[in-house]
Design a protein around this motif. Structure first.
Motif, PDB file in Angstrom:
ATOM      1  N   ALA A  88      53.436  11.688   5.255  1.00 61.43           N
ATOM      2  CA  ALA A  88      52.995  12.933   5.888  1.00 61.43           C
ATOM      3  C   ALA A  88      53.044  12.854   7.405  1.00 61.43           C
ATOM      4  O   ALA A  88      53.086  13.891   8.078  1.00 61.43           O
ATOM      5  CB  ALA A  88      51.577  13.268   5.437  1.00 61.43           C
ATOM      6  N   THR A  89      53.041  11.635   7.965  1.00 60.16           N
ATOM      7  CA  THR A  89      53.104  11.484   9.424  1.00 60.16           C
ATOM      8  C   THR A  89      54.539  11.336   9.927  1.00 60.16           C
ATOM      9  O   THR A  89      54.752  11.095  11.110  1.00 60.16           O
ATOM     10  CB  THR A  89      52.287  10.259   9.892  1.00 60.16           C
ATOM     11  N   CYS A  90      55.494  11.474   9.016  1.00 63.96           N
ATOM     12  CA  CYS A  90      56.897  11.252   9.381  1.00 63.96           C
ATOM     13  C   CYS A  90      57.682  12.544   9.544  1.00 63.96           C
ATOM     14  O   CYS A  90      58.918  12.522   9.637  1.00 63.96           O
ATOM     15  CB  CYS A  90      57.572  10.354   8.350  1.00 63.96           C
ATOM     16  N   GLY A  91      56.989  13.679   9.525  1.00 64.31           N
ATOM     17  CA  GLY A  91      57.668  14.944   9.801  1.00 64.31           C
ATOM     18  C   GLY A  91      58.418  15.541   8.627  1.00 64.31           C
ATOM     19  O   GLY A  91      59.228  16.451   8.822  1.00 64.31           O
ATOM     20  N   VAL A  92      58.156  15.060   7.412  1.00 63.24           N
ATOM     21  CA  VAL A  92      58.838  15.626   6.247  1.00 63.24           C
ATOM     22  C   VAL A  92      57.956  16.700   5.618  1.00 63.24           C
ATOM     23  O   VAL A  92      56.769  16.817   5.921  1.00 63.24           O
ATOM     24  CB  VAL A  92      59.183  14.532   5.219  1.00 63.24           C
ATOM     25  N   GLY A  93      58.530  17.479   4.719  1.00 63.36           N
ATOM     26  CA  GLY A  93      57.787  18.548   4.063  1.00 63.36           C
ATOM     27  C   GLY A  93      56.833  18.019   3.013  1.00 63.36           C
ATOM     28  O   GLY A  93      56.947  16.872   2.557  1.00 63.36           O
ATOM     29  N   ILE A  94      55.906  18.858   2.605  1.00 61.00           N
ATOM     30  CA  ILE A  94      54.882  18.412   1.666  1.00 61.00           C
ATOM     31  C   ILE A  94      55.480  18.019   0.318  1.00 61.00           C
ATOM     32  O   ILE A  94      54.977  17.117  -0.367  1.00 61.00           O
ATOM     33  CB  ILE A  94      53.784  19.492   1.515  1.00 61.00           C
ATOM     34  N   MET A  98      54.989  14.373  -1.481  1.00 54.79           N
ATOM     35  CA  MET A  98      54.562  14.189  -2.865  1.00 54.79           C
ATOM     36  C   MET A  98      55.576  13.370  -3.664  1.00 54.79           C
ATOM     37  O   MET A  98      55.202  12.500  -4.454  1.00 54.79           O
ATOM     38  CB  MET A  98      54.328  15.547  -3.521  1.00 54.79           C
ATOM     39  N   ALA A  99      56.851  13.625  -3.432  1.00 56.97           N
ATOM     40  CA  ALA A  99      57.881  12.872  -4.146  1.00 56.97           C
ATOM     41  C   ALA A  99      57.835  11.400  -3.782  1.00 56.97           C
ATOM     42  O   ALA A  99      58.010  10.527  -4.643  1.00 56.97           O
ATOM     43  CB  ALA A  99      59.261  13.450  -3.832  1.00 56.97           C
ATOM     44  N   THR A 100      57.584  11.105  -2.504  1.00 59.24           N
ATOM     45  CA  THR A 100      57.466   9.713  -2.069  1.00 59.24           C
ATOM     46  C   THR A 100      56.388   8.997  -2.865  1.00 59.24           C
ATOM     47  O   THR A 100      56.579   7.879  -3.342  1.00 59.24           O
ATOM     48  CB  THR A 100      57.126   9.648  -0.566  1.00 59.24           C
ATOM     49  N   ALA A 101      55.257   9.648  -3.032  1.00 64.87           N
ATOM     50  CA  ALA A 101      54.136   9.027  -3.744  1.00 64.87           C
ATOM     51  C   ALA A 101      54.402   8.919  -5.243  1.00 64.87           C
ATOM     52  O   ALA A 101      54.180   7.860  -5.845  1.00 64.87           O
ATOM     53  CB  ALA A 101      52.869   9.827  -3.489  1.00 64.87           C
ATOM     54  N   VAL A 102      54.875   9.980  -5.854  1.00 64.90           N
ATOM     55  CA  VAL A 102      55.108   9.968  -7.302  1.00 64.90           C
ATOM     56  C   VAL A 102      56.144   8.913  -7.668  1.00 64.90           C
ATOM     57  O   VAL A 102      56.033   8.248  -8.718  1.00 64.90           O
ATOM     58  CB  VAL A 102      55.543  11.365  -7.790  1.00 64.90           C
ATOM     59  N   ASN A 103      57.130   8.710  -6.791  1.00 66.96           N
ATOM     60  CA  ASN A 103      58.169   7.724  -7.082  1.00 66.96           C
ATOM     61  C   ASN A 103      57.658   6.291  -7.044  1.00 66.96           C
ATOM     62  O   ASN A 103      58.374   5.368  -7.439  1.00 66.96           O
ATOM     63  CB  ASN A 103      59.334   7.883  -6.100  1.00 66.96           C
ATOM     64  N   LEU A 241      48.655  15.555  -3.556  1.00 72.11           N
ATOM     65  CA  LEU A 241      48.736  16.800  -2.793  1.00 72.11           C
ATOM     66  C   LEU A 241      47.568  16.922  -1.827  1.00 72.11           C
ATOM     67  O   LEU A 241      47.747  17.283  -0.647  1.00 72.11           O
ATOM     68  CB  LEU A 241      48.767  17.997  -3.739  1.00 72.11           C
ATOM     69  N   ALA A 242      46.366  16.609  -2.294  1.00 69.32           N
ATOM     70  CA  ALA A 242      45.178  16.724  -1.447  1.00 69.32           C
ATOM     71  C   ALA A 242      45.262  15.781  -0.243  1.00 69.32           C
ATOM     72  O   ALA A 242      44.977  16.173   0.899  1.00 69.32           O
ATOM     73  CB  ALA A 242      43.922  16.425  -2.261  1.00 69.32           C
ATOM     74  N   HIS A 243      45.663  14.538  -0.473  1.00 62.83           N
ATOM     75  CA  HIS A 243      45.771  13.572   0.622  1.00 62.83           C
ATOM     76  C   HIS A 243      46.907  13.937   1.573  1.00 62.83           C
ATOM     77  O   HIS A 243      46.785  13.761   2.793  1.00 62.83           O
ATOM     78  CB  HIS A 243      45.974  12.166   0.066  1.00 62.83           C
ATOM     79  N   ALA A 244      47.999  14.430   1.011  1.00 63.20           N
ATOM     80  CA  ALA A 244      49.118  14.847   1.856  1.00 63.20           C
ATOM     81  C   ALA A 244      48.685  15.958   2.806  1.00 63.20           C
ATOM     82  O   ALA A 244      48.960  15.913   4.014  1.00 63.20           O
ATOM     83  CB  ALA A 244      50.282  15.318   0.988  1.00 63.20           C
ATOM     84  N   TRP A 245      47.988  16.939   2.266  1.00 63.40           N
ATOM     85  CA  TRP A 245      47.559  18.063   3.090  1.00 63.40           C
ATOM     86  C   TRP A 245      46.514  17.639   4.110  1.00 63.40           C
ATOM     87  O   TRP A 245      46.561  18.058   5.268  1.00 63.40           O
ATOM     88  CB  TRP A 245      47.033  19.184   2.212  1.00 63.40           C
TER      89      TRP A 245
END
Length: 273
Positions: A88-94, A98-103, A241-245
């Motif tokens: 989330a601190t790297c400028g990518v979309g939400i 989420m995909a980064t984490a789920v993977n 999602l909650a942590h990302a936001w």
């Protein structure tokens, strides 16, 4: 269409599905129009229907929902959540966050429920073949460790010792469902027998963790092992999602796994020139 050309047939049969009938102005899921579902069924009922083809009984949906609620989050010390916050601190979309984490939800982190369900089903097979519960558990554990190593999926936790607070609550809900006739309770028996046998082997209590408890529910409800992982991914996506936001709102740029003043230990050779 009765006069389809070969090309038209090839196109229509490229994808085949019994899940959805969709055409302009019409959406039906597992035979139910979307209008008849919206506002009428819960998300857990919808998940069941999409995977199983029919709507569950209310008590079945409630049991599934309990498992989904229990696995929602485990904090930034969980690798997937930490990865979400870093992404989330790297400028990518939400969605990318989420995909980064789920993977990251693999065999070791987040996917142990699938392995645990496989263990449960294997022990159930031994019971069906005439082994008493305790003997089936001993055999199942021995076979598992011979093939996969000493770690038993679904049991033990690096933080929660000797109790993972989620597991006893889920197991009590399962036991209530057994009394109501919603499920048989045979997988709850298997899980508790495994816990007792592991306690005997190592000489101390060992927590049944979230993977072990939710695998009980998924097996009691008849879901095959791979769906234990898929359902956990759905559950944990809520926390992701909650942590990302939250991290997006907090800001920060390119946050790594530790503050910049702390550097990893270098163990290579220092060559002086």
């Amino acid at each position: 269409m009765t006069n389809q050309t070969t090309s038209e047939k090839e196109l229509r049969y490229w994808w085949r599905t019994s899940i959805i009938d969709m055409k302009p102005g019409h959406i039906a899921l597992q035979g139910h129009t979307i209008e008849s579902l919206i506002g009428k069924v819960s998300l857990s009922q919808m998940i069941w229907m999409m995977l199983r083809g029919s709507l569950p009984e209310i008590k079945q949906a409630e049991l599934l929902e309990a498992a989904l609620v229990a696995g929602v989050d485990h904090g930034p010390q969980a690798p997937s959540i930490a990865a979400a916050r870093m992404a989330a601190t790297c400028g990518v979309g939400i969605n990318n966050v989420m995909a980064t984490a789920v993977n990251m939800l693999g065999d070791v982190h987040g996917g142990a429920g699938e392995s645990c369900a496989e263990l449960y089903y294997g022990i159930e097979m031994s019971i069906n073949n005439g082994f008493p519960l305790e003997e089936a558990v001993v055999k199942g554990l021995d076979d598992w460790q011979t093939e996969n190593g000493k770690i038993i999926p679904g049991f033990g936790h690096r933080f929660h010792k000797p109790i993972d607070p989620r597991a006893p609550k889920l197991m009590s809900i399962v036991r209530e469902a057994v009394l109501e006739g919603t499920v048989s309770g045979k997988f709850a028996d298997i899980a508790e027998a495994i816990q007792s046998e592991l306690h005997r082997r190592i000489g101390r209590p060992l927590a049944m963790n979230i993977d072990g408890a939710t695998a009980v529910i998924f097996c009691e409800l008849g879901f095959p092992p791979p769906l234990s992982r898929g359902l956990f991914c759905l559950s944990r996506s809520v926390g992701i999602l909650a942590h990302a936001w939250e991290q997006m709102e907090q800001g920060g740029r390119n946050k790594g796994p530790m503050p910049p003043k702390y550097l990893p230990l270098y163990e290579g050779e220092n060559i002086v020139k």
